[in-house]
Design a protein around this motif. Structure first.
Motif, PDB file in Angstrom:
ATOM      1  N   LEU A  54       0.779  -1.065  -0.053  1.00  0.00           N
ATOM      2  CA  LEU A  54       0.008  -0.139   0.027  1.00  0.00           C
ATOM      3  C   LEU A  54       0.928   1.310  -0.045  1.00  0.00           C
ATOM      4  CD1 LEU A  54      -2.863   1.282   0.822  1.00  0.00           C
ATOM      5  CD2 LEU A  54      -2.255   1.107   3.115  1.00  0.00           C
ATOM      6  N   SER A  57       1.337   5.394   0.236  1.00  0.00           N
ATOM      7  CA  SER A  57       0.553   6.600   0.541  1.00  0.00           C
ATOM      8  C   SER A  57       1.050   7.653  -0.244  1.00  0.00           C
ATOM      9  CB  SER A  57       0.791   6.869   2.022  1.00  0.00           C
ATOM     10  OG  SER A  57       2.147   7.084   2.072  1.00  0.00           O
ATOM     11  N   THR A  81      -6.749  -7.905  -1.766  1.00  0.00           N
ATOM     12  CA  THR A  81      -7.072  -6.662  -0.981  1.00  0.00           C
ATOM     13  C   THR A  81      -7.959  -7.021   0.166  1.00  0.00           C
ATOM     14  OG1 THR A  81      -6.723  -5.592  -3.182  1.00  0.00           O
ATOM     15  CG2 THR A  81      -7.538  -4.242  -1.597  1.00  0.00           C
ATOM     16  N   VAL A  92      -3.765  -4.729   3.992  1.00  0.00           N
ATOM     17  CA  VAL A  92      -3.355  -3.181   4.237  1.00  0.00           C
ATOM     18  C   VAL A  92      -2.704  -2.927   5.421  1.00  0.00           C
ATOM     19  CG1 VAL A  92      -4.572  -1.089   4.803  1.00  0.00           C
ATOM     20  CG2 VAL A  92      -5.432  -2.342   2.774  1.00  0.00           C
ATOM     21  N   PRO A 130       2.379  -1.333   4.729  1.00  0.00           N
ATOM     22  CA  PRO A 130       2.214   0.037   4.369  1.00  0.00           C
ATOM     23  C   PRO A 130       3.535   0.278   3.755  1.00  0.00           C
ATOM     24  CG  PRO A 130       2.422  -0.181   6.686  1.00  0.00           C
ATOM     25  CD  PRO A 130       2.265  -1.475   6.467  1.00  0.00           C
TER      26      PRO A 130
END
Ligand SMILES: Cc1ncc(C[n+]2csc(CCOP(=O)(O)OP(=O)(O)O)c2C)c(N)n1
Ligand code: SF4
Ligand SMILES: [Mg+2]
Lengths: 389, 357
Positions: free
Chosen positions: A207, A209, B80, B85, B89
Motif C-alpha cells: 500500500l 501512501s 486486497t 493493508v 504500508p
C-alpha cells in the motif's frame, strides 16, 4: 525456415521458440487460434510449459502476473472484451513492473457486438503503463513477439504485441520462422531480479501512501520512456542476427521531398503502401508507427520535418474527442516550427474493409479547406437518419 | 536448478528459520515474567508484530497462527483487504516470507500462476492464497472455483470476519442474517441483513478437492492441525477461519476469543472437515449455548436484543433455528467429554497439535 503459416499459428510457434515457463489464456475471437495452436504444441510435446487453461481473461492475466512475479517467463493473449476484462490486472502488472508478453489480436469493443478488427481494445488500456508495439504483417508479428520477451526483461516492463485481428491472425503468409537454436542463442534466459523467492523474502504490491505515490508514478513514466532506446536496440540486434528488422520505433518511406505524409499503425500501413504505389500524382511519405507506447516523440518530429500536411489514420476513436493517435500526434508536434497541418481520420472501424483506393480519397481530402479536423472517413452518412449525421 | 543452488537455498531457508523463528526462553524463576508470550513461542514467525491491525483483530491472529505452521518455504498471494493493508504500508512489511498483493478478486488466480511457475522450475515451495470473506465468498469466487477445478497445489485461506472491513463494514455474502452493517443497517424498516450467510464450505466441497475445513481463532490447536494437514496435501485445499473483528462486530477488543468461541458453541459457525466432498470430521460442542449468548456480545446484533420488539424476537428465533439446523445437520452435539470437543481442545497445547517439539 520459410513456411506458409496462418498468422496465429506462426505466433504460437514464435512463443514456443521462446521457451515460456507458464502460458495462460482464454479463448476469444480473433485470438482463439493462438491459444488453440499453443495447446496443440503442448499436446504434441513440442512445447514444454505449464499451460494454465483459466476460467476467464481476468484470471489469465492474474496467472501470468503471479508466474512472472515468481521468476517464470510468462505469456498470454487476448482481444477486445477479453482485454477489457483484464484491464484492472493489466494496470496492476505494469504498476508492479512485471516483465511478460501479451499478444493483442486487435478487435473492436462492444456494443454493438463486432468481432472484426480495429484498435479500440488496446487503446482502451493505453494508459496502463505497458509497452505497446504494432505489427504491419505476420513476419513482423513473429519477430516482434520474440523481441518482446527480450524487451520485457531488459526494461522490467510488460509488452503488448498488437496485431490486427483477422487481417493478420487469420491470414496465411510465407513466414521465415527462426530455429529453436537461433532463438535460444539470441534470447537470454529469463531473469527477474525482484522475483519472489523464499530464500530472500520480499513483499510485492504494498500500500503506497501519498508520501510516495507521485514518485512511483514518475519512475514508472520514466521507465516506459527509457524503453525507447531499448526497443530500437533490440530490433537492431535482431536485424544483425536475422538479417531483417521490424522498423525500430517508426519508419519513413517515400520521396524525400514529399510535402504530404500519411501516418498509420499495423496492417493498414501495408494497404496504404500498395495504394500509394498505384496512385498517380506527387508521392507522399508513409510513416509507420511501430511503438505506440512509449510514444517516440523525437523520432516523430524528425520524421515529419519538411511536411506541409500529415494525414493521421486512426483505427479507434475517443467519442467526444475524435482520433486518439491523431490527438497524440498533434500534441507531440505542438510548438514545432513549421509543423505540418494534421488531418485526422478514422478508417476501418469494426473491420470495415480498407480499399487501396482510399489513398486517393485521403490525399484529395486535404485539398478541401472546409474539411473537419476529424472524421470517420469511410462512414456512409446516408445510412444514418438525418439527426445522427 | 543445480544442486549447489539447491544446497544454498536450503541453507538460506534454515538461516531464515533461525532468524525469524522464535526460540523458547527458559524461565529463570518459577514465575518468570520477562519476555512476551510471543517471545516464548517456538515457532517460525512468518508474520511479524508491529503491523497496523486494530487491537484484538481476529484476522491478524489467524494469519499469524497459519504462518507459524506454514513457513518458511512458502509464498503468499494476498487479496486486497484488511490483512493486506495493515501488514504492508510502504516502505514497511510485516511478512517474513515472499508475499504479493495484486487485486481484491484475483488472489486465487495469482497463486495459480505462482504455483505454475514453481512447477515449471521444479521447486516444491508451497503456495498460499489469502483472502477476506469479501475476496473469497463474493468478488474472488470465480477465480477460486477455477483454482480448485484446475487442481493447483495451493492452500487457500479465507479470513472470515463476515463483512468488508477494510472499506468500513459493508455486508458481504458471508455476513450473517440480521447483522447490521453500513450497507445493511438496522432501522425502522429493516432488521439488518435480509439474506443468509452463504454456505461456502458446501460449494467448495462440491469441487471434490482433497481437503477443506472451517476453523476458528478460538481454537488455535485445531486451526494449526488443519494447516499442517493441508500443507501436507499435494493439491488444492481450503480453510475458512472465523475471525472476529472488534471494529465491525462491535465488541471490546479483549473478548475476541470469547466471541469466536461462542460462535462455535452456539452452532452458528460449525467447525468441520471435509474430504473429497464428504464431511470427515466435526468439532463436537460439549455444551451447546443459546445463540443469544453469542449475539448479545456484539453491537452488530444489538437491535435483536429488545425482548419487547416482536421483530427482534422473530429474528432471534430465526437465528436460533439456523444454529439448530447446523447442529443437527453436522451432528455437532457432543456426547460427554471428548478431548477434541469445544472444551477439550482448548487444553491441547498448540505446539503439540502443530507437531512441533
Ligand atoms: C474491484 C474492487 N472493488 C472494490 C474494492 C474495494 N475494496 C477493497 S478491500 C474491500 C473489502 C474487503 O473485504 P474482505 O475481503 O472481507 O476483507 P477484510 O477487509 O474484511 O479483511 C473492498 C470492497 C477493490 N479494492 N477492488
Ligand atoms: S477492521 Fe477488523 S479486520 Fe480490520 S484490522 Fe481492524 S479488527 Fe482487524
Ligand atoms: Mg471481511
Amino acid at each position: 525456415m520459410r513456411e506458409a503459416l496462418e498468422g496465429s499459428q506462426a505466433i504460437a510457434r514464435a512463443v514456443a521458440l521462446c521457451d515460456p515457463d507458464v502460458v495462460a489464456a482464454y479463448p476469444i475471437t480473433p485470438q482463439t487460434h493462438i491459444v488453440e495452436n499453443l495447446s496443440k504444441l503442448v499436446a504434441e510435446g513440442d512445447l514444454h510449459t505449464e499451460f494454465v487453461s483459466v476460467e476467464s481473461e481476468f484470471s489469465a492475466a492474474s496467472v501470468v502476473l503471479g508466474a512472472a512475479a515468481s521468476g517464470a517467463r510468462a505469456y498470454t493473449a487476448s482481444s477486445s472484451q477479453g482485454v477489457l476484462l483484464m484491464a484492472e490486472v493489466l494496470f496492476n502488472i505494469a504498476g508492479m513492473r512485471i516483465p511478460l508478453t501479451m499478444t493483442v489480436a486487435n478487435r473492436a469493443v462492444s456494443a454493438p457486438l463486432n468481432i472484426w478488427n480495429d484498435h479500440a481494445d488496446s487503446m482502451a488500456v493505453r494508459d496502463s503503463g505497458w509497452i505497446q508495439l504494432h505489427c504491419e504483417n505476420n513476419q513482423e508479428a513473429v519477430d516482434t513477439t520474440i523481441q518482446s520477451f527480450k524487451i520485457a526483461q531488459d526494461t522490467d516492463l510488460p509488452v503488448m504485441v498488437c496485431m490486427d485481428g483477422f487481417v493478420l491472425t487469420h491470414t496465411m503468409e510465407v513466414i521465415d520462422i527462426p530455429t529453436h537454436a537461433q532463438v535460444r542463442k539470441w534470447l537470454p534466459p529469463f531473469v527477474f531480479k525482484r522475483a519472489l523467492d523464499p530464500s530472500d523474502p520480499k513483499s510485492l504490491g504494498a500500500l503506497v501512501s501519498p508520501d510516495f505515490f507521485p514518485e512511483v508514478r514518475h519512475s514508472h513514466h520514466a521507465a516506459v520512456d527509457k524503453a525507447l532506446p531499448v526497443i530500437e536496440k533490440v530490433d537492431a540486434s535482431w536485424a544483425k542476427t536475422f538479417k531483417r528488422d521490424c522498423g525500430g520505433l517508426l519508419t519513413v518511406e517515400g520521396p524525400e521531398d514529399a510535402k504530404v505524409g500519411i501516418l498509420a499503425m499495423g496492417s493498414t500501413v501495408g494497404t496504404l503502401r500498395t495504394g500509394l504505389e498505384h496512385h498517380d500524382g506527387p508521392g507522399a511519405k508513409l510513416i509507420k508507427l511501430r511503438a505506440f507506447r512509449p510514444f517516440p516523440a523525437d523520432a516523430l518530429r524528425a520524421a515529419v520535418a519538411g511536411l506541409d500536411s500529415l494525414i493521421v489514420i486512426d483505427r479507434a476513436i475517443s467519442p467526444g474527442l475524435g482520433g486518439i493517435l491523431g490527438s497524440e500526434v498533434k500534441s507531440t508536434l505542438y510548438g514545432m516550427p513549421n509543423a505540418p497541418r494534421i488531418h485526422n481520420h478514422a478508417i476501418g472501424l469494426g473491420g470495415r474493409d480498407i480499399p487501396e483506393s482510399i489513398v486517393g480519397d485521403l490525399l484529395s481530402s486535404i485539398e478541401d479547406p472546409d474539411a473537419p479536423a476529424f472524421s470517420v472517413f469511410d462512414a456512409d452518412l446516408s445510412m444514418l437518419p438525418p439527426e445522427d449525421r | 536448478m543445480t544442486t549447489t543452488d539447491n544446497t544454498k537455498r536450503v541453507a538460506r531457508l534454515a538461516e531464515l528459520r533461525e532468524k525469524f523463528g522464535r526460540h523458547p526462553v527458559e524461565p529463570q524463576e518459577k514465575h518468570y515474567q520477562g519476555g512476551s508470550q510471543r517471545d516464548r513461542q517456538p515457532r517460525f514467525c512468518g508474520l511479524e508484530s508491529g503491523h497496523r491491525a486494530c487491537q484484538g483483530c481476529g484476522e491478524a491472529l489467524a494469519a499469524r497462527l497459519v504462518m507459524e505452521c506454514a513457513g518458511p518455504d512458502v509464498m503468499v498471494a494476498n487479496a486486497t483487504g484488511c490483512l493486506e493493508v495493515f501488514t504492508t504500508p510502504w516502505p514497511q512489511t510485516a511478512w517474513q516470507v515472499p508475499w504479493i498483493h495484486s487485486l481484491f478478486e484475483n488472489s486465487a488466480a495469482v497463486a495459480s500462476g505462482m504455483e505454475a511457475a514453481m512447477k515449471a522450475k521444479g521447486k516444491n515451495t508451497k503456495i498460499l492464497a489469502f483472502g477476506g470473506d469479501g475476496g473469497t465468498y463474493d468478488i474472488g469466487f470465480q477465480a477460486l472455483s477455477g483454482m480448485l477445478e484446475r487442481y493447483h497445489n495451493i492452500l487457500y485461506v479465507c479470513y472470515d470476519n463476515e463483512a468488508y472491513m477494510n472499506t468500513g463494514i459493508q455486508r458481504s455474502s458471508s455476513t450473517p442474517h440480521a447483522a447490521s452493517t453500513t450497507t445493511s443497517p438496522a432501522g425502522a424498516e429493516r432488521m439488518g441483513k435480509r439474506h443468509l450467510k452463504k454456505d461456502l464450505l458446501s460449494i467448495i466441497a462440491a469441487h471434490h478437492i482433497p481437503y477443506s475445513a472451517s476453523a476458528s481463532v478460538a481454537y488455535p490447536a485445531d486451526l494449526q492441525r488443519k494447516v499442517r494437514y493441508a500443507m501436507g496435501i499435494e493439491g488444492p485445499t481450503f480453510l475458512v477461519v472465523h475471525s472476529p473483528c472488534p471494529l465491525g462486530w462491535k465488541h471490546d477488543s479483549h473478548v475476541t476469543i470469547e466471541v469466536a468461541r461462542r460462535a462455535v458453541e452456539c452452532g452458528l459457525f460449525p467447525v468441520v472437515e471435509v474430504e473429497r466432498g464428504a464431511v470427515a470430521n466435526v468439532m463436537p460442542i460439549r455444551e451447546v449455548r443459546p445463540v443469544a449468548d453469542y449475539l448479545g456480545m456484539q453491537g452488530r446484533f444489538g437491535h435483536l436484543m429488545d425482548p419487547n420488539d416482536p421483530r427482534a424476537v422473530e429474528e432471534l428465533t430465526h437465528l436460533q433455528a439456523l444454529a439448530d439446523y447446523n447442529i443437527s445437520h453436522y451432528n455437532l452435539r457432543g456426547e460427554g467429554e471428548d478431548p477434541a470437543d469445544t472444551a477439550g481442545i482448548t487444553l491441547v497445547a498448540r505446539d503439540r497439535a502443530a507437531g512441533e517439539s
